[in-house]
Design an enzyme around this catalytic site. Sequence first.
Site, PDB file in Angstrom:
ATOM      1  N   HIS A  91       0.841  -1.209   0.000  1.00 42.87           N
ATOM      2  CA  HIS A  91       0.000   0.000   0.000  1.00 42.87           C
ATOM      3  C   HIS A  91       0.874   1.257   0.000  1.00 42.87           C
ATOM      4  CE1 HIS A  91      -3.057  -2.723   2.183  1.00 42.87           C
ATOM      5  NE2 HIS A  91      -3.568  -2.479   0.997  1.00 42.87           N
ATOM      6  N   LYS A 138     -16.298  -7.929   4.475  1.00 39.93           N
ATOM      7  CA  LYS A 138     -15.075  -8.699   4.717  1.00 39.93           C
ATOM      8  C   LYS A 138     -14.910  -8.834   6.209  1.00 39.93           C
ATOM      9  CE  LYS A 138     -11.606  -7.625   1.181  1.00 39.93           C
ATOM     10  NZ  LYS A 138     -10.360  -6.901   0.958  1.00 39.93           N
ATOM     11  N   ARG A 191      -1.262  -6.276  -8.170  1.00 39.91           N
ATOM     12  CA  ARG A 191      -0.080  -7.055  -7.785  1.00 39.91           C
ATOM     13  C   ARG A 191       0.235  -8.127  -8.813  1.00 39.91           C
ATOM     14  NH1 ARG A 191      -2.683  -8.347  -2.110  1.00 39.91           N
ATOM     15  NH2 ARG A 191      -4.304  -8.635  -3.645  1.00 39.91           N
ATOM     16  N   SER A 209      -2.858  -7.964   2.872  1.00 36.84           N
ATOM     17  CA  SER A 209      -3.211  -7.807   4.286  1.00 36.84           C
ATOM     18  C   SER A 209      -3.624  -9.152   4.884  1.00 36.84           C
ATOM     19  CB  SER A 209      -4.349  -6.797   4.429  1.00 36.84           C
ATOM     20  OG  SER A 209      -3.937  -5.544   3.940  1.00 36.84           O
TER      21      SER A 209
HETATM   22  O1  PNS Z   1      -8.728  -3.103  -0.310  1.00 39.74           O
HETATM   23  P1  PNS Z   1      -9.983  -3.650  -0.930  1.00 39.74           P
HETATM   24  O2  PNS Z   1     -10.764  -4.424   0.101  1.00 39.74           O
HETATM   25  O3  PNS Z   1      -9.704  -4.448  -2.162  1.00 39.74           O
HETATM   26  O4  PNS Z   1     -10.869  -2.380  -1.347  1.00 39.74           O
HETATM   27  C1  PNS Z   1     -12.128  -2.553  -1.962  1.00 39.74           C
HETATM   28  C2  PNS Z   1     -12.919  -1.231  -1.981  1.00 39.74           C
HETATM   29  C3  PNS Z   1     -13.111  -0.722  -0.577  1.00 39.74           C
HETATM   30  C4  PNS Z   1     -12.159  -0.210  -2.788  1.00 39.74           C
HETATM   31  C5  PNS Z   1     -14.302  -1.510  -2.660  1.00 39.74           C
HETATM   32  O5  PNS Z   1     -14.928  -2.571  -2.015  1.00 39.74           O
HETATM   33  C6  PNS Z   1     -15.219  -0.291  -2.660  1.00 39.74           C
HETATM   34  O6  PNS Z   1     -14.999   0.642  -3.401  1.00 39.74           O
HETATM   35  N1  PNS Z   1     -16.225  -0.296  -1.770  1.00 39.74           N
HETATM   36  C7  PNS Z   1     -17.154   0.808  -1.625  1.00 39.74           C
HETATM   37  C8  PNS Z   1     -18.536   0.480  -2.187  1.00 39.74           C
HETATM   38  C9  PNS Z   1     -18.558   0.674  -3.686  1.00 39.74           C
HETATM   39  O7  PNS Z   1     -18.414   1.746  -4.210  1.00 39.74           O
HETATM   40  N2  PNS Z   1     -18.751  -0.454  -4.395  1.00 39.74           N
HETATM   41  C10 PNS Z   1     -18.842  -0.477  -5.844  1.00 39.74           C
HETATM   42  C11 PNS Z   1     -17.527  -0.832  -6.465  1.00 39.74           C
HETATM   43  S1  PNS Z   1     -17.749  -1.254  -8.132  1.00 39.74           S
END
Ligand code: PNS
Length: 164
Positions: free
Chosen positions: A18, A42, A91, A129
Amino acid sequence: MRTVAVYPGSFDPPTYGHLDIIERSSRVFSRVIVAVALNIRKNILFTPAERQAMLRKLTRQWGNVEVTEFRGLLIDFARDQGAHILVRGLRAISDFEYEYQMAHMNRKLAPDIDTVIMMTGERHSSISSNIVKEIAMFGGKIDDLVPPLVRDIVFKKMKGAKRR
Ligand code: PNS
């Protein structure tokens, strides 16, 4: 041109991967908002306050980086912040499908907001993570995966979790 980017994620906990993306984004964009997601489906180990506190300490060396949280749709948060860019790290090819789907969906919802994908540096390409938490849970070494500050907090949390 002032470019405002949002770098969203769970950051549970933040890793060297990150930080690599944050540092490089801070060189490319005028302002980088690291956004800790609150409503994610999650299993999360750290509270939003803990995740933000770690990120704040780790990013204070970069003057154009700020840390905050968001709830709801990412594109709504980005719009509120006046951001037109979403940053995500990639990644390995295994990340691609998820990132591709998310980038397309976000663009469908908000055509004025673009996703910029950064390749994670190869030194960090195997860090996640979840892997950090799993190794720590069984007492393994995580020094190459997270900064010392995060390592100490992870082990402290694990100890607390085991006692419960
Ligand atoms: O680190 P992560 O868990 O891969 O991050 C995922 C994240 C938080 C970026 C994604 O789940 C997100 O944007 N969540 C907010 C809700 C949203 O906008 N969902 C639509 C995405 S297409």
